[in-house]
Design an enzyme around this catalytic site. Structure first.
Site, PDB file in Angstrom:
ATOM      1  N   ARG A  27       0.838  -1.201   0.000  1.00  0.00           N
ATOM      2  CA  ARG A  27       0.000   0.000   0.000  1.00  0.00           C
ATOM      3  C   ARG A  27       0.877   1.256   0.000  1.00  0.00           C
ATOM      4  O   ARG A  27       0.583   2.234  -0.703  1.00  0.00           O
ATOM      5  CB  ARG A  27      -0.940   0.002   1.204  1.00  0.00           C
ATOM      6  CG  ARG A  27      -2.152  -0.916   1.049  1.00  0.00           C
ATOM      7  CD  ARG A  27      -2.858  -1.147   2.369  1.00  0.00           C
ATOM      8  NE  ARG A  27      -4.116  -1.872   2.213  1.00  0.00           N
ATOM      9  CZ  ARG A  27      -4.207  -3.178   2.019  1.00  0.00           C
ATOM     10  NH1 ARG A  27      -3.104  -3.915   1.954  1.00  0.00           N
ATOM     11  NH2 ARG A  27      -5.394  -3.771   1.892  1.00  0.00           N
ATOM     12  N   GLY A  95      -2.272 -11.110  -4.754  1.00  0.00           N
ATOM     13  CA  GLY A  95      -3.556 -10.434  -4.782  1.00  0.00           C
ATOM     14  C   GLY A  95      -3.436  -8.926  -4.798  1.00  0.00           C
ATOM     15  O   GLY A  95      -4.145  -8.239  -5.550  1.00  0.00           O
ATOM     16  N   ARG A 123      -8.316 -16.391 -10.014  1.00  0.00           N
ATOM     17  CA  ARG A 123      -8.688 -15.589  -8.848  1.00  0.00           C
ATOM     18  C   ARG A 123      -9.584 -14.420  -9.259  1.00  0.00           C
ATOM     19  O   ARG A 123      -9.416 -13.844 -10.339  1.00  0.00           O
ATOM     20  CB  ARG A 123      -7.434 -15.094  -8.123  1.00  0.00           C
ATOM     21  CG  ARG A 123      -6.584 -16.228  -7.584  1.00  0.00           C
ATOM     22  CD  ARG A 123      -5.411 -15.728  -6.772  1.00  0.00           C
ATOM     23  NE  ARG A 123      -5.856 -15.112  -5.528  1.00  0.00           N
ATOM     24  CZ  ARG A 123      -5.018 -14.570  -4.625  1.00  0.00           C
ATOM     25  NH1 ARG A 123      -3.718 -14.578  -4.863  1.00  0.00           N
ATOM     26  NH2 ARG A 123      -5.482 -14.034  -3.524  1.00  0.00           N
ATOM     27  N   SER A 172     -11.733  -7.830   0.025  1.00  0.00           N
ATOM     28  CA  SER A 172     -11.688  -6.418   0.419  1.00  0.00           C
ATOM     29  C   SER A 172     -10.730  -5.635  -0.462  1.00  0.00           C
ATOM     30  O   SER A 172     -10.816  -4.407  -0.545  1.00  0.00           O
ATOM     31  CB  SER A 172     -11.260  -6.294   1.883  1.00  0.00           C
ATOM     32  OG  SER A 172      -9.912  -6.722   2.060  1.00  0.00           O
ATOM     33  N   GLN A 173      -9.805  -6.333  -1.139  1.00  0.00           N
ATOM     34  CA  GLN A 173      -8.834  -5.647  -1.989  1.00  0.00           C
ATOM     35  C   GLN A 173      -9.500  -4.928  -3.152  1.00  0.00           C
ATOM     36  O   GLN A 173      -8.958  -3.947  -3.664  1.00  0.00           O
ATOM     37  CB  GLN A 173      -7.793  -6.645  -2.509  1.00  0.00           C
ATOM     38  CG  GLN A 173      -6.876  -7.175  -1.422  1.00  0.00           C
ATOM     39  CD  GLN A 173      -5.963  -8.282  -1.907  1.00  0.00           C
ATOM     40  OE1 GLN A 173      -6.092  -8.756  -3.033  1.00  0.00           O
ATOM     41  NE2 GLN A 173      -5.042  -8.711  -1.065  1.00  0.00           N
ATOM     42  N   GLU A 325      -6.789 -14.764   6.745  1.00  0.00           N
ATOM     43  CA  GLU A 325      -5.415 -15.148   6.428  1.00  0.00           C
ATOM     44  C   GLU A 325      -4.738 -15.885   7.585  1.00  0.00           C
ATOM     45  O   GLU A 325      -3.732 -16.568   7.396  1.00  0.00           O
ATOM     46  CB  GLU A 325      -4.597 -13.913   6.073  1.00  0.00           C
ATOM     47  CG  GLU A 325      -4.417 -12.929   7.210  1.00  0.00           C
ATOM     48  CD  GLU A 325      -3.888 -11.579   6.734  1.00  0.00           C
ATOM     49  OE1 GLU A 325      -3.064 -11.022   7.452  1.00  0.00           O
ATOM     50  OE2 GLU A 325      -4.297 -11.111   5.666  1.00  0.00           O
ATOM     51  N   ARG A 356      -8.248 -22.789   0.344  1.00  0.00           N
ATOM     52  CA  ARG A 356      -7.576 -23.119   1.602  1.00  0.00           C
ATOM     53  C   ARG A 356      -8.380 -24.078   2.476  1.00  0.00           C
ATOM     54  O   ARG A 356      -7.791 -24.871   3.220  1.00  0.00           O
ATOM     55  CB  ARG A 356      -7.248 -21.838   2.377  1.00  0.00           C
ATOM     56  CG  ARG A 356      -6.061 -21.089   1.786  1.00  0.00           C
ATOM     57  CD  ARG A 356      -5.739 -19.808   2.512  1.00  0.00           C
ATOM     58  NE  ARG A 356      -4.465 -19.262   2.025  1.00  0.00           N
ATOM     59  CZ  ARG A 356      -4.036 -18.021   2.249  1.00  0.00           C
ATOM     60  NH1 ARG A 356      -4.789 -17.190   2.961  1.00  0.00           N
ATOM     61  NH2 ARG A 356      -2.873 -17.620   1.779  1.00  0.00           N
TER      62      ARG A 356
END
Length: 436
Positions: A27, A95, A123, A172-173, A325, A356
């Site tokens: 970021r 990501g 993805r 959320s990305q 995560e 996962r």
């Protein structure tokens, strides 16, 4: 194959320095590239994900120079430049790179092509692509709304901005990607989330706080699922990157699995990192967690470390929706606990580096475990585990989960431990050095 170091129930007394946060590093790189003057980043993470971000920004024209401080720590100086193509950018399977860089490229002149690892094609990226198209960016993706793609701003690198709706329930990305470029648009951006529950809310909070740190004006109304960022100039910063608290999870687990204590250096007292919730979660699972002062030679407190002391590992019923995560690290402890666990709210993990939930069930059950997979949850009944191969599916957090089990189950071989370089420069070297 990497044979995980076996220690058994021999207590430890360790201090660990965790590399910098991937989420903060990437970021900060984006915001620094869009600022008015050069920004200095101290102790940035050097890993595959951050190197892909640096390479992508350099490809767009940003100048990023490396040096070392007198004490030896790494420094990156980011000097903004006019963004331009043509360029082809490799996102790997990162990501943050595949979702944050296309909006940045929308501010560039020229043709920009994005591609990555085969998994990156699977993805989710559609909401970001659709949002950019609504903002007037021409994107060629063959109707797939996924990678690979090529894009061009036909308005000379200018983006009007304005109000936009986006479904960020898969990641959320998607929302963070739009907010990060909002100050550089003509009208700013008012983004409204219109889908199901937002995962990883702490990561959105991190984006908001970092925007504000760089001088952006941000208004948040969580009740209405809206985030508004005004247009304006971002101001350069001199930042020290926090340790990656999510990456601390397997190292904290050493004390819980083997006994003894592990001290994580420089744990921030206040942070937006989701990994900070490990303090509460691991406490509920039986660990003693405490801040300990790190003093200077004069006796003053220079910073704080976090000390984890192990005991019996208890099962836990916990909603990990906001901190998904952490699931592989917590699941490894649950497999060794003295009671069953239920990890819920994690359906979005199916579209991370791998599925996962399916991967954890498959690998632990292959070692004798009892994991039951539900659409958005895992049920874990502890059972004795045995030697075997722990596959990683090119997922760094699966790899560290396998290493944790190997502490007390002799004969665990982790396939492709090198995938941990996604977020830690040399995990196997650090892990092995601690367990000598």
């Amino acid at each position: 194959m990497w044979r995980a170091p076996f220690r058994g129930k021999r207590p430890v007394n360790l201090t660990v320095e965790i590399p910098g946060s991937k989420s903060v590093t990437n970021r900060a790189l984006i915001l620094a590239s869009l600022a008015q003057t050069p920004t200095t980043l101290h102790k940035p993470l050097v890993s595959r994900d951050s190197e892909l971000m640096v390479a992508g920004l350099r490809g767009l024209g940003v100048r990023i120079e490396e040096s070392n401080a007198p004490d030896g720590h790494l420094i990156w100086q980011i000097t903004p430049q006019p963004l331009r193509g043509p360029v082809s950018i490799d996102v790997g399977n990162a990501g943050t790179v595949m979702r944050f860089l296309p909006p940045v490229a929308a501010l560039a002149q020229g043709l920009i092509h994005f591609d990555g690892d085969p998994r990156s094609h699977e993805r989710p990226l559609g909401p970001v692509i659709k949002a950019l198209e609504e903002l007037g960016i021409s994107i060629e993706h063959g109707g797939r709304y996924s990678l690979p793609l090529s894009m061009r701003n036909l308005n000379g690198g200018k983006v009007r901005g304005g109000e936009i709706e986006i479904d960020a329930s898969a990641s959320s990305q998607f929302l963070s990607a739009l907010l990060l470029i909002a100050p550089s648009t003509q009208l700013g951006i008012k983004a409204k989330h219109v889908g199901g529950a937002l995962p990883s809310m702490p990561h959105i909070d991190m984006t908001v706080q970092m925007l504000r740190d760089f001088g952006a004006e941000v208004t948040v109304d969580k009740a209405k699922n809206t985030w508004q960022v005004a247009p304006g100039k971002l101001t350069a910063q001199d930042l020290v990157i926090e340790p990656d608290l999510s990456n601390a999870a397997p190292f904290m687990s050493i004390a819980m699995v083997c006994g003894g204590s592990v001290t994580i250096a420089d744990w921030p007292k206040q942070t937006t990192q989701p990994g900070d919730q490990l303090r509460e979660i691991f406490s509920k699972m039986g660990a003693k967690i405490e801040f300990v002062a790190n003093h200077t030679n004069s006796g003053a407190v220079s910073n704080w470390d976090l000390k984890i002391t192990g005991g019996a590992i208890h099962g836990i019923n916990v909603d990990l929706h906001d901190v998904g995560e952490l699931t592989p690290a917590i699941a490894a402890l649950c497999a060794l606990a003295d009671s069953p666990s239920y990890l819920q709210g994690i359906g979005h993990l199916r579209m991370h580096e791998t599925d996962r939930l399916a991967a954890l069930r498959t690998e632990f059950n292959a070692l004798g475990g009892d994991f039951t997979e539900e659409p958005t949850a895992l049920r874990i009944n502890p059972k004795p585990l045995h030697a075997g191969i722990f596959h990683t599916y090119e997922d760094h957090r699966l790899a560290t989960s396998g290493a944790t089990i190997g502490l007390v189950v002799e004969g665990i071989e982790v396939e492709n431990i090198a995938t941990t370089r996604k977020t830690i420069t040399d995990f196997p070297g650090l892990w092995s050095s601690l367990l000598k």
